[in-house]
Design a protein around this motif. Structure first.
Motif, mmCIF file in Angstrom:
data_model
loop_
_atom_site.group_PDB
_atom_site.id
_atom_site.type_symbol
_atom_site.label_atom_id
_atom_site.label_comp_id
_atom_site.label_asym_id
_atom_site.label_seq_id
_atom_site.Cartn_x
_atom_site.Cartn_y
_atom_site.Cartn_z
ATOM 1 N N LEU A 68 0.830 -1.199 0.000
ATOM 2 C CA LEU A 68 0.000 0.000 0.000
ATOM 3 C C LEU A 68 0.864 1.248 0.000
ATOM 4 O O LEU A 68 1.773 1.382 0.823
ATOM 5 N N ASP A 72 -3.077 4.881 -1.255
ATOM 6 C CA ASP A 72 -3.954 3.712 -1.146
ATOM 7 C C ASP A 72 -4.716 3.658 0.172
ATOM 8 O O ASP A 72 -5.687 2.914 0.299
ATOM 9 N N THR A 102 -8.757 1.092 2.636
ATOM 10 C CA THR A 102 -7.801 1.056 1.526
ATOM 11 C C THR A 102 -8.525 1.060 0.196
ATOM 12 O O THR A 102 -9.647 0.552 0.086
ATOM 13 N N PRO A 104 -7.280 -0.471 -2.755
ATOM 14 C CA PRO A 104 -7.246 -1.743 -3.482
ATOM 15 C C PRO A 104 -7.946 -2.914 -2.802
ATOM 16 O O PRO A 104 -8.364 -3.849 -3.468
#
Length: 136
Positions: A68, A72, A102, A104
């Motif tokens: 990350l 992110d 986050t 993703p």
């Protein structure tokens, strides 16, 4: 994402982890087992490492590490929720999970440096560390 040449993390420790979706799908028997050991709820295990330019959750999934960047990470909290409450996490404030929003992977619940019998973590220190890193 550009990785730094420095592979030495600023901080590292073992974690137990799960996504909010994974916790939401747990059954009543899973939650009862989780009251005895959080390992029944948090099936992801590895090392969390904070580097100058990234936060890495080692062995996050079948694809390996979850890496990350600052961009992110959308939120950093420590607290009990409907998905992981005081009954499961222990009566002490030290058992509250670190919750990272986050881009993703969605919302992540982490127990960092968890001591099974004491029901303590270093999640508050990690939250402060990550917030500081995000502000750099």
């Amino acid at each position: 994402m550009t990785m730094s040449a420095d592979s030495t993390p600023r901080a590292a420790g073992p974690y137990l982890g799960a996504t909010a979706d994974e916790l939401d799908r747990k059954t009543t028997p899973d939650r009862l087992a989780g009251a005895v050991s959080q390992k029944a709820l948090f099936l992801r295990r590895g090392t969390i490492a904070l580097h100058q330019d990234r936060l890495v959750l080692g062995d996050w999934g079948d694809a390996g590490d979850l890496v990350l960047s600052r961009a992110d990470i959308t939120s950093v909290e420590v607290g009990f929720t409907d998905l992981y409450g005081r009954f499961i996490g222990g009566l002490l404030n030290a058992g509250k999970p670190l919750i990272l929003g986050t881009v993703p992977a969605g919302e992540l619940y982490l127990l960092v440096d968890r001591k099974e019998l004491m029901e303590t973590t270093t999640d508050r220190a990690w939250a402060a560390r990550i917030r500081s890193w995000l502000g750099e």
